[in-house]
Design an enzyme around this catalytic site. Structure first.
Site, PDB file in Angstrom:
ATOM      1  N   SER A 142       0.867  -1.174   0.000  1.00  0.00           N
ATOM      2  CA  SER A 142       0.000   0.000   0.000  1.00  0.00           C
ATOM      3  C   SER A 142       0.906   1.227   0.000  1.00  0.00           C
ATOM      4  CB  SER A 142      -0.850  -0.020   1.279  1.00  0.00           C
ATOM      5  OG  SER A 142      -1.428   1.245   1.532  1.00  0.00           O
ATOM      6  N   TYR A 155      -2.105  -1.359  10.311  1.00  0.00           N
ATOM      7  CA  TYR A 155      -2.026  -1.488   8.845  1.00  0.00           C
ATOM      8  C   TYR A 155      -0.684  -0.976   8.337  1.00  0.00           C
ATOM      9  CZ  TYR A 155      -3.942  -1.267   4.030  1.00  0.00           C
ATOM     10  OH  TYR A 155      -4.191  -1.434   2.681  1.00  0.00           O
TER      11      TYR A 155
END
Ligand code: NAD
Length: 260
Positions: A142, A155
């Site tokens: 990401s 995350y």
């Protein structure tokens, strides 16, 4: 056909980014295993591919469960004879400020993103080594593999961790022509992101429209979401790349949000 008869396993491929990668690989001649915790949705994706003339199978897999991972990879190898491409993509999002982040949620996040990447890699590597054909292992990172955002400690930590795993797989895999890469998308409008919009609006005390415009897309050059197709094109590039030249690298796909 860039992936003619290549045996590809995509985790989390019943939805969103993983599904688009599976459809793209199948269009390029790959045999694609749709590995997902949601077996019914995985079967629906496999059926879509088969109806369109491609080759696909669905396998049930919770990527945090070593037995299930090993059984699912063994099922694919029994059916098709090996593994050429692994896309470790399954993922979820849980947001909290650090001081309120339940430890159980932290562990769940790290387990799905990092244990899942490790276990699927571990299970596929012997088959890539034995075939003599090498292989491609792609991790779905990401922008949060490179950058941080508030509320996303688990995350961001997990996605940064994938870069380390990728580089290690690249070093250990080099002599077997096994390549490793990370794709780092910006915001893509999948169920994972749809869920975050109201959650972030509540946590930050702003409207849902402002979450999209002022948080998610603020730093892009065009105010546009990254698309599943944008990400699948990069996944095709890495899977089909014919040498070790790009191994160990990560590529940000974010409409200019994050530039390296
Ligand atoms: P999604 O929710 O559409 O799809 C995720 C899939 O993973 C689902 O099919 C789900 O059933 C599956 N899954 C969840 N837990 C699993 C488990 N334990 N075992 C196996 N499968 C499991 O989400 P998405 O947006 O397509 O996300 C896919 C990946 O892309 C994730 O790793 C995510 O972190 C990453 N990513 C997404 C975005 C985005 O903006 N959507 C941006 C950057 C990175």
């Amino acid at each position: 056909m860039k992936l003619q008869d290549k045996i590809c396993i995509v985790t989390g491929a019943a939805s969103g980014i993983g599904k688009e990668i599976a459809l793209t690989y199948a269009r390029e001649g790959g045999k694609v295993a749709i590995a997902d915790i949601n077996k019914a949705a995985a079967q629906a994706t496999a059926d879509d591919i088969t109806k369109a003339g491609g080759t696909a199978m669905a396998v049930a897999m919770d990527v945090t469960n070593e037995e299930q991972v090993n059984a699912a990879i063994a099922e694919v190898v029994a059916a098709w004879g090996g593994v050429d491409v692994l896309v470790s993509n399954a993922g979820i999002q849980i947001v909290h400020p650090i001081e309120e982040f339940p430890f159980a949620d932290w562990k769940k996040m790290l387990s799905i993103h990092l244990d899942g990447a490790f276990l699927t890699t571990k299970a596929c590597l012997p088959h890539m080594q034995a075939s003599g054909r090498g292989g491609s292992i792609i991790y779905m990172g990401s922008v949060h593999s490179k950058e941080a955002s508030v509320l996303k400690s688990a995350y961001v930590t997990a996605k940064h961790g994938l870069i380390g795993l990728c580089k290690t797989v690249a070093k250990e895999g080099g002599k077997h022509a096994i390549r490793a890469n990370v794709i780092c998308p910006g915001f893509v409008r999948t169920p994972l992101v749809e869920k975050q919009i109201p959650e972030q609006a509540q946590a930050l005390g702003i409207s849902e429209d402002d979450v999209v415009k002022k948080v998610m897309l603020k730093e892009t050059v065009d105010g546009e979401f990254t698309t599943v197709q944008d990400v699948a094109e990069v996944a095709l590039l890495f899977a089909g790349f014919g040498s070790n030249a790009l191994t160990g690298q990560s590529l940000v796909v974010s409409h200019g949000w994050f530039m390296q």
